[in-house]
Design a protein around this motif. Structure first.
Motif, PDB file in Angstrom:
ATOM      1  N   ASP A   1      -3.773  -4.826   9.960  1.00 37.40           N
ATOM      2  CA  ASP A   1      -4.433  -4.250   8.795  1.00 37.40           C
ATOM      3  C   ASP A   1      -3.599  -4.524   7.530  1.00 37.40           C
ATOM      4  OD1 ASP A   1      -2.315  -2.506   8.863  1.00 37.40           O
ATOM      5  OD2 ASP A   1      -3.477  -0.782   9.560  1.00 37.40           O
ATOM      6  N   MET A   2      -4.130  -4.050   6.417  1.00 35.84           N
ATOM      7  CA  MET A   2      -3.498  -4.345   5.137  1.00 35.84           C
ATOM      8  C   MET A   2      -2.043  -3.901   5.116  1.00 35.84           C
ATOM      9  SD  MET A   2      -4.623  -3.298   1.276  1.00 35.84           S
ATOM     10  CE  MET A   2      -6.098  -2.535   1.839  1.00 35.84           C
ATOM     11  N   ALA A   3      -1.788  -2.704   5.613  1.00 35.83           N
ATOM     12  CA  ALA A   3      -0.422  -2.181   5.575  1.00 35.83           C
ATOM     13  C   ALA A   3       0.512  -3.048   6.417  1.00 35.83           C
ATOM     14  CB  ALA A   3      -0.406  -0.731   6.064  1.00 35.83           C
TER      15      ALA A   3
ATOM     16  N   ALA B   1       1.277  -6.221   4.616  1.00 37.92           N
ATOM     17  CA  ALA B   1       2.218  -5.963   3.516  1.00 37.92           C
ATOM     18  C   ALA B   1       3.633  -5.853   4.073  1.00 37.92           C
ATOM     19  CB  ALA B   1       1.830  -4.682   2.775  1.00 37.92           C
ATOM     20  N   ARG B   2       3.768  -5.220   5.236  1.00 32.94           N
ATOM     21  CA  ARG B   2       5.104  -5.081   5.829  1.00 32.94           C
ATOM     22  C   ARG B   2       5.675  -6.430   6.248  1.00 32.94           C
ATOM     23  NH1 ARG B   2       2.926  -0.320   7.958  1.00 32.94           N
ATOM     24  NH2 ARG B   2       2.443  -1.257   9.967  1.00 32.94           N
TER      25      ARG B   2
ATOM     26  N   ARG C   1       0.384  -8.054  -2.876  1.00 35.54           N
ATOM     27  CA  ARG C   1      -0.788  -8.419  -3.663  1.00 35.54           C
ATOM     28  C   ARG C   1      -0.864  -7.580  -4.927  1.00 35.54           C
ATOM     29  NH1 ARG C   1      -6.144  -5.644  -0.957  1.00 35.54           N
ATOM     30  NH2 ARG C   1      -7.190  -7.022  -2.394  1.00 35.54           N
TER      31      ARG C   1
ATOM     32  N   LEU D   1       7.503   3.986  -4.497  1.00 33.53           N
ATOM     33  CA  LEU D   1       6.714   3.971  -3.266  1.00 33.53           C
ATOM     34  C   LEU D   1       6.884   2.635  -2.533  1.00 33.53           C
ATOM     35  CD1 LEU D   1       4.790   6.145  -2.150  1.00 33.53           C
ATOM     36  CD2 LEU D   1       2.919   4.891  -3.203  1.00 33.53           C
ATOM     37  N   ALA D   2       6.915   1.559  -3.313  1.00 36.90           N
ATOM     38  CA  ALA D   2       7.099   0.238  -2.703  1.00 36.90           C
ATOM     39  C   ALA D   2       8.516   0.085  -2.159  1.00 36.90           C
ATOM     40  CB  ALA D   2       6.806  -0.849  -3.733  1.00 36.90           C
TER      41      ALA D   2
ATOM     42  N   GLN E   1      10.431   2.473  -1.126  1.00 35.93           N
ATOM     43  CA  GLN E   1      10.454   3.328   0.063  1.00 35.93           C
ATOM     44  C   GLN E   1       9.817   2.621   1.256  1.00 35.93           C
ATOM     45  OE1 GLN E   1       8.632   7.130  -0.764  1.00 35.93           O
ATOM     46  NE2 GLN E   1       7.658   7.265   1.226  1.00 35.93           N
ATOM     47  N   ALA E   2       8.691   1.972   1.017  1.00 37.64           N
ATOM     48  CA  ALA E   2       8.000   1.268   2.103  1.00 37.64           C
ATOM     49  C   ALA E   2       8.869   0.135   2.647  1.00 37.64           C
ATOM     50  CB  ALA E   2       6.669   0.714   1.596  1.00 37.64           C
TER      51      ALA E   2
ATOM     52  N   SER F   1       8.326   6.159   6.354  1.00 37.62           N
ATOM     53  CA  SER F   1       8.074   7.186   5.349  1.00 37.62           C
ATOM     54  C   SER F   1       8.030   8.570   5.977  1.00 37.62           C
ATOM     55  CB  SER F   1       6.754   6.901   4.628  1.00 37.62           C
ATOM     56  OG  SER F   1       6.927   5.848   3.722  1.00 37.62           O
TER      57      SER F   1
ATOM     58  N   LEU G   1       8.545  -5.016  -3.327  1.00 41.26           N
ATOM     59  CA  LEU G   1       8.350  -5.202  -1.885  1.00 41.26           C
ATOM     60  C   LEU G   1       9.239  -6.326  -1.344  1.00 41.26           C
ATOM     61  CD1 LEU G   1       4.479  -4.855  -1.670  1.00 41.26           C
ATOM     62  CD2 LEU G   1       6.172  -3.259  -0.789  1.00 41.26           C
TER      63      LEU G   1
ATOM     64  N   ALA H   1      -1.640   1.421   1.194  1.00 40.20           N
ATOM     65  CA  ALA H   1      -1.692   0.390   2.230  1.00 40.20           C
ATOM     66  C   ALA H   1      -1.119  -0.921   1.703  1.00 40.20           C
ATOM     67  CB  ALA H   1      -3.133   0.199   2.703  1.00 40.20           C
TER      68      ALA H   1
ATOM     69  N   GLY I   1       2.362  -1.303   2.220  1.00 38.01           N
ATOM     70  CA  GLY I   1       2.755  -1.400   3.620  1.00 38.01           C
ATOM     71  C   GLY I   1       2.879  -0.071   4.345  1.00 38.01           C
TER      72      GLY I   1
END
Lengths: 249, 327
Positions: free
Chosen positions: A73-75, A78-79, A84, A103-104, A106-107, A112, A165, B213, B216
């Motif tokens: 999925d999107m998350a 991204a990981r 994007r 937030l980015a 942290q991700a 989290s 990111l 999302a 991430g």
């Protein structure tokens, strides 16, 4: 041959009778800016959505860093390092610019599911976030809620979040949209240097920016890539001129 | 921005002191009824602080939190009944009248029930989420009604209030202090969650889940965790509520109760630390004052709620302390 970061093969997506993506194949190699241009409704955003994971293609493959991302999925994408920006800014509007970037950060640092330490007192979040804001020239607006930022500032903030990111590739969907000439010029210079950090798949309507930045250009019309090539090849391609650039180019 | 933070802190401190001072004074003047009223405020506020984690921070309008409130109540009632009758619960496990043990059981049970309910409900959003949480709560409600072992429709009495170490819980004031202490603890937990990385992700999920999302973080995982924590806190409040009333019945599980908890939060200010406290104070006082004048007091509650929703979205806390600041 440069290392291929993103590889799209024969991607298809239909909405009813409309073939929004009709057998698209595309590569993004390290160090390049690959611009994706095409008239409105050509399916550029639909393609970006499928790459980012917010839309599921009907068929075809997307490989990122050699890995098939179908089913992620999107998350999860991204990981993996796919950052994007959105055509219309997509921000946590009540949060300040700083907290959006935090937030980015942290991700990127991992889980989290941490419940105790206050984020605003956590220098491992605030300092990198502040540095990213400074890079895009938003440091002075760090504590302003995203809802109160100007349109151009929101665009800058989107870039700062993507930067934070530490991605392996950028998907930028019309980053210049709605920016004034001065803003576009600055962002063009910024993206020019950014390709060294990670390659950029750039959807953009601003042709000056595209011709100034792109290493390669792909032209999308009715969901199909009608041409891919260097800037001069695209400028002089008769089919492209007819389909898209018109007489003025 | 700084000033708004300070004003909210001042408002919160005032409310906390008021809720403590009133029953102390009432007790000194020999008015135990008002101590009970303050206890009711503290317990309902704690339940709403729990819901505020899901609803306020996460934007998850659970219309089924009565399920957890009631399960907490039944945990207290069932454990106490078994201890009172000296019958083992099952597998030879004895009941208990110790409040901390009961709270622990209430939390574990509510967490275990919230996990599947949340996992299913959070596949949906908006109106569907509201309806599916309601449906789950109603299932538990009808189960309680039709299960005769623990009183069915008639509910279950707790003959002696459960015990807390070194505290005479049978007396109104000491029991109030236990509830008040737990409310403060609940508020500390809420604040820690809100300010943590988890809280940042949860609030971002409410504001813009696509954004979350895109960096991430999977919104579903964050929301499910919040839903479970939220249910556990409301469950502890349910156990206290049963002890307060010496009674637990299916009405604690009914959708009226779920609605009441939502109303408390909206009145006080959703997502605000002391919103549920302010809301519970106003609600219980209206119930007491207007309820003494007319049986139709909820008509006036409705008017006030309408006023808040139309003119003061931030609730009472928003009116007094201004808008929420996010640093």
């Amino acid at each position: 041959m440069a290392e291929t970061v993103l590889e799209i093969r024969d991607l298809r997506k239909s909405f009813g009778a409309l073939k929004a993506t009709d057998g698209v194949s595309l590569d993004l190699v390290r160090g390049e800016i690959h611009a994706l241009i095409g008239p409105n409704g050509a399916g550029k955003s639909t393609l970006i959505h499928q790459i980012a994971g917010s839309l599921t293609p009907d068929s075809g493959t997307i490989r990122f860093l050699g890995r098939d991302v179908a089913g992620l999925d999107m998350a999860a994408r991204a990981r993996l390092g796919l950052a994007r920006s959105f055509q219309t800014s997509s921000l946590a509007r009540e949060f300040s610019a700083l907290r959006n970037v935090m937030l980015a950060v942290q991700a990127r640092q991992g889980s989290s599911l941490r419940f105790l330490r206050p984020v605003m007192q956590d220098a491992s979040l605030t300092e990198p976030a502040m540095a990213m804001l400074a890079r895009v020239g938003l440091a002075e607006r760090a504590h302003v809620p995203a809802a109160e930022l100007s349109h151009g500032e929101c665009r800058q903030l989107e870039i700062a979040i993507a930067l934070a990111l530490g991605p392996r590739a950028f998907l930028l969907d019309e980053p210049m949209a709605g920016m004034g000439p001065e803003g576009s010029r600055r962002l063009t210079a910024f993206l020019d240097a950014l390709r060294q950090e990670a390659p950029i798949l750039l959807v953009e309507h601003d042709m000056d920016a595209v011709f100034a930045l792109a290493d390669r250009i792909s032209v999308l019309v009715y969901g199909r890539v009608i041409a891919t090539g260097k800037v001069d090849e695209i400028r002089n391609d008769p089919e492209v001129r007819r389909a898209y650039l018109g007489e003025s180019a | 921005m700084r000033r708004a933070v300070t004003r909210e802190a001042a408002t919160n401190t005032t409310l906390a002191l008021l809720l403590l001072a009133a029953p102390l004074a009432a007790s000194a003047m020999g008015e135990p009824f008002y101590v009970t009223l303050a206890t009711r405020i503290a317990v309902l506020a704690l339940a709403a602080v729990g819901l505020n984690i899901a609803l306020g921070l996460g934007g998850l309008v659970s219309f089924g939190h009565a399920a957890f409130f009631g399960l907490g109540g039944y945990a207290a009632g069932i454990l106490a009944t078994h201890a009172f009758n000296a019958e083992p619960l099952f597998l030879g496990i004895a009941g208990t009248t110790s409040m901390p043990a009961i709270w622990l059981v209430a939390m574990v049970v509510c967490g275990l029930v919230a996990l599947p309910i949340g996992a299913v409900s959070l596949r949906t959003s908006g109106v569907y989420f509201i309806m599916i949480t309601l449906a789950f709560a109603q299932m538990i409600y009808y189960f309680a009604i039709s299960w005769p072992a623990y009183g069915g429709e008639d509910g279950l009495s707790i003959y002696l209030r459960n015990s807390f170490p070194w505290v005479n819980t049978a007396a109104p004031l000491p029991f109030f202090l236990v509830c008040y202490g737990l409310l403060l603890l609940g508020l500390l937990v809420f604040r820690a969650l809100r300010d943590s990385r988890f809280g940042a992700a949860l609030q971002a999920a409410r504001q813009n889940e696509v954004r979350l999302a895109a960096v991430g973080i999977a919104p579903f995982d964050i929301r499910l965790t919040a839903f479970v924590i939220s249910a556990m806190m409301t469950g502890v409040a349910g156990a206290l509520f049963a002890d307060l009333n010496h009674f637990v019945s299916p009405s604690m599980l009914s959708w009226h109760m779920s609605g009441e908890l939502i109303v408390l939060i909206i009145l006080g200010g959703k997502g605000r630390l002391f919103g549920p406290v302010a809301g519970a104070m106003l609600y219980v006082l209206l119930e007491h004052v207007l309820g003494g004048i007319t049986e139709r007091w909820q008509f006036f509650l409705g008017l006030i709620l309408l006023g808040v929703v139309l003119f003061a979205r931030g609730g009472l806390i928003g009116l007094v302390a201004g808008r929420q600041s996010h640093g």
